[in-house]
Design a protein around this motif. Structure first.
Motif, PDB file in Angstrom:
ATOM      1  N   THR A  75      38.605  38.338  37.702  1.00 14.06           N
ATOM      2  CA  THR A  75      38.041  37.885  36.434  1.00 14.06           C
ATOM      3  C   THR A  75      37.710  36.414  36.652  1.00 14.06           C
ATOM      4  O   THR A  75      38.624  35.583  36.732  1.00 14.06           O
ATOM      5  N   PRO A  76      36.425  36.071  36.826  1.00 16.43           N
ATOM      6  CA  PRO A  76      36.070  34.720  37.287  1.00 16.43           C
ATOM      7  C   PRO A  76      36.688  33.591  36.477  1.00 16.43           C
ATOM      8  O   PRO A  76      37.153  32.595  37.051  1.00 16.43           O
ATOM      9  N   GLU A  77      36.721  33.723  35.157  1.00 15.55           N
ATOM     10  CA  GLU A  77      37.260  32.628  34.339  1.00 15.55           C
ATOM     11  C   GLU A  77      38.750  32.426  34.543  1.00 15.55           C
ATOM     12  O   GLU A  77      39.277  31.338  34.271  1.00 15.55           O
ATOM     13  N   ILE A  78      39.450  33.455  34.991  1.00 12.97           N
ATOM     14  CA  ILE A  78      40.884  33.336  35.244  1.00 12.97           C
ATOM     15  C   ILE A  78      41.144  32.822  36.651  1.00 12.97           C
ATOM     16  O   ILE A  78      42.009  31.963  36.875  1.00 12.97           O
ATOM     17  N   CYS A  79      40.391  33.334  37.610  1.00 13.79           N
ATOM     18  CA  CYS A  79      40.674  33.044  39.021  1.00 13.79           C
ATOM     19  C   CYS A  79      40.016  31.775  39.543  1.00 13.79           C
ATOM     20  O   CYS A  79      40.378  31.295  40.615  1.00 13.79           O
TER      21      CYS A  79
ATOM     22  N   THR B 200      45.746  39.936  36.193  1.00 14.73           N
ATOM     23  CA  THR B 200      46.215  41.127  35.475  1.00 14.73           C
ATOM     24  C   THR B 200      45.081  41.847  34.764  1.00 14.73           C
ATOM     25  O   THR B 200      45.137  43.078  34.603  1.00 14.73           O
ATOM     26  N   GLU B 201      44.062  41.139  34.325  1.00 16.32           N
ATOM     27  CA  GLU B 201      42.919  41.807  33.706  1.00 16.32           C
ATOM     28  C   GLU B 201      42.201  42.685  34.726  1.00 16.32           C
ATOM     29  O   GLU B 201      41.717  43.772  34.400  1.00 16.32           O
ATOM     30  N   ALA B 202      42.155  42.225  35.970  1.00 21.63           N
ATOM     31  CA  ALA B 202      41.542  43.020  37.026  1.00 21.63           C
ATOM     32  C   ALA B 202      42.364  44.273  37.311  1.00 21.63           C
ATOM     33  O   ALA B 202      41.812  45.331  37.635  1.00 21.63           O
ATOM     34  N   VAL B 203      43.697  44.182  37.169  1.00 19.66           N
ATOM     35  CA  VAL B 203      44.544  45.366  37.333  1.00 19.66           C
ATOM     36  C   VAL B 203      44.175  46.410  36.282  1.00 19.66           C
ATOM     37  O   VAL B 203      43.978  47.589  36.584  1.00 19.66           O
ATOM     38  N   ALA B 204      44.070  45.965  35.027  1.00 20.66           N
ATOM     39  CA  ALA B 204      43.707  46.883  33.949  1.00 20.66           C
ATOM     40  C   ALA B 204      42.334  47.493  34.188  1.00 20.66           C
ATOM     41  O   ALA B 204      42.108  48.683  33.921  1.00 20.66           O
TER      42      ALA B 204
ATOM     43  N   ASP C 221      54.005  36.340  40.499  1.00 24.72           N
ATOM     44  CA  ASP C 221      54.950  37.339  39.987  1.00 24.72           C
ATOM     45  C   ASP C 221      54.367  38.151  38.839  1.00 24.72           C
ATOM     46  O   ASP C 221      54.636  39.353  38.718  1.00 24.72           O
ATOM     47  N   GLU C 222      53.595  37.519  37.975  1.00 24.22           N
ATOM     48  CA  GLU C 222      52.998  38.244  36.845  1.00 24.22           C
ATOM     49  C   GLU C 222      52.088  39.367  37.359  1.00 24.22           C
ATOM     50  O   GLU C 222      52.139  40.504  36.865  1.00 24.22           O
ATOM     51  N   LEU C 223      51.281  39.059  38.359  1.00 21.18           N
ATOM     52  CA  LEU C 223      50.404  40.062  38.944  1.00 21.18           C
ATOM     53  C   LEU C 223      51.224  41.162  39.616  1.00 21.18           C
ATOM     54  O   LEU C 223      50.927  42.361  39.462  1.00 21.18           O
ATOM     55  N   LEU C 224      52.267  40.784  40.347  1.00 23.29           N
ATOM     56  CA  LEU C 224      53.096  41.782  41.031  1.00 23.29           C
ATOM     57  C   LEU C 224      53.757  42.728  40.036  1.00 23.29           C
ATOM     58  O   LEU C 224      53.816  43.942  40.262  1.00 23.29           O
ATOM     59  N   ARG C 225      54.236  42.191  38.933  1.00 25.74           N
ATOM     60  CA  ARG C 225      54.865  43.048  37.929  1.00 25.74           C
ATOM     61  C   ARG C 225      53.857  44.012  37.312  1.00 25.74           C
ATOM     62  O   ARG C 225      54.176  45.180  37.047  1.00 25.74           O
ATOM     63  N   ALA C 226      52.634  43.527  37.071  1.00 27.84           N
ATOM     64  CA  ALA C 226      51.598  44.396  36.519  1.00 27.84           C
ATOM     65  C   ALA C 226      51.249  45.516  37.491  1.00 27.84           C
ATOM     66  O   ALA C 226      51.036  46.669  37.094  1.00 27.84           O
TER      67      ALA C 226
END
Length: 307
Positions: A58-62, A116-120, A140-145
């Motif tokens: 998600t470009p605005e996040i990354c 995490t938006e990319a995970v969804a 960690d947030e990404l890993l948990r997702a």
């Protein structure tokens, strides 16, 4: 054989005793062009790869906010970095077409989500696994997702210390991951590949299958990783190493990819099961060449002996 080191990736199983799971990492080498993506999928399918992999952001996040407005030269003219990041991202309709194309070619696809938006986003598709890029190992947030999806997670360990790797494995859980040795230099030099880390990881994580994500030039070292026990292999692929893009030079072209998969299959066959035996094909040479039978074995003795 214990199944503790086996992992499910779609209809395939990766782990010791199973065929090496080979992934062609397309990443963003498609340069935002679906036709390039289709051609790379075709090259991977023709070579016999099990899957291709993309990167999803998600470009605005990354993209750090202070880099959004920095201008850069691109094949599409001069544009801001945030516009460039959007230019090389595929949307949902694009991935629907990618999904259909992969289904027609009989090859799986998955991606490295960077947020995490990319995970969804990726969970809208029936991907067989998710990948954690080395740069995301400490997120960690990404890993948990990713753990919450219940899918197999492939974790690359480039640019990471043993303590950081251990922490990431604890966050993800060790029962549903594939851990990949990697050196995050593009291209990586042979003296920095340190392939024996594959053995180190095998000893450190006895219940986790160990793979290899390579960014070097050439094929020999990736083949050596298989000989050392890598059960999952990933290499960046490209239509032409001279194409525009930061990952192209460290990628494998279609002809090289076909040779790589061919040689991986030869190596995994040649490695065998580790049980010493006398083969039928050896009996004639034995009768012809062995002058002294010996006191412990008869010429026809072919019982397997563990060594």
């Amino acid at each position: 054989m214990s199944t503790s080191r086996l992992r499910t990736l779609g209809t395939r199983t990766a782990g010791p005793g199973r065929p090496v799971y080979v992934t062609g990492e397309i990443g963003i080498n498609h340069n935002g062009d679906l036709e390039n993506a289709f051609a790379l999928i075709d090259a991977a399918a023709d070579a016999g790869c099990d899957a291709v992999k993309f990167q999803k952001r998600t470009p605005e996040i990354c993209t750090p906010r202070d880099q959004w407005d920095i201008e850069r030269d691109t094949p599409w003219g001069r544009m801001t970095y945030i516009d460039y990041r959007h230019r090389v991202e595929f949307d949902e309709e694009d991935y629907r077409r990618i999904d259909e194309h992969c289904a027609r070619r009989g090859i799986d696809w998955f991606a490295s989500p960077w947020d995490t938006e990319a995970v969804a986003f990726l969970e809208r598709f029936d991907v067989p696994a998710h990948k954690v890029a080395s740069a995301s190992l400490t997120d960690d947030e990404l890993l948990r997702a990713l753990r919450a999806t219940g899918k197999t997670v492939i974790l690359s360990t480039g640019m990471s210390t043993p303590r950081q790797i251990r922490h990431a494995v604890e966050v993800l859980g060790s029962d549903n991951i594939v851990l990949c040795h990697a050196t995050s230099t593009y291209p990586a030099r042979a003296e920095e590949l340190n392939l024996n880390v594959i053995r180190t990881l095998q000893g450190e994580y006895p219940n986790v299958p160990i793979g290899y994500s390579g960014h070097e030039t050439g094929l020999q070292t990736t083949l050596a990783a298989v000989a050392l026990g890598a059960v999952f292999v990933e290499r960046h692929i490209t239509l032409d190493r001279a194409m525009w893009g930061s990952d192209q030079a460290a990628s494998v072209e279609p002809g090289g990819l076909a040779r790589l998969v061919r040689d991986i299959r030869t190596i995994e066959t040649a490695l065998g099961d580790g049980v010493k035996r006398v083969y039928d094909s050896e009996l004639a040479p034995m009768r012809k060449l062995r002058r002294v039978t010996g006191v412990v074995a008869e010429a026809g003795d072919r019982e397997p002996v563990a060594v």
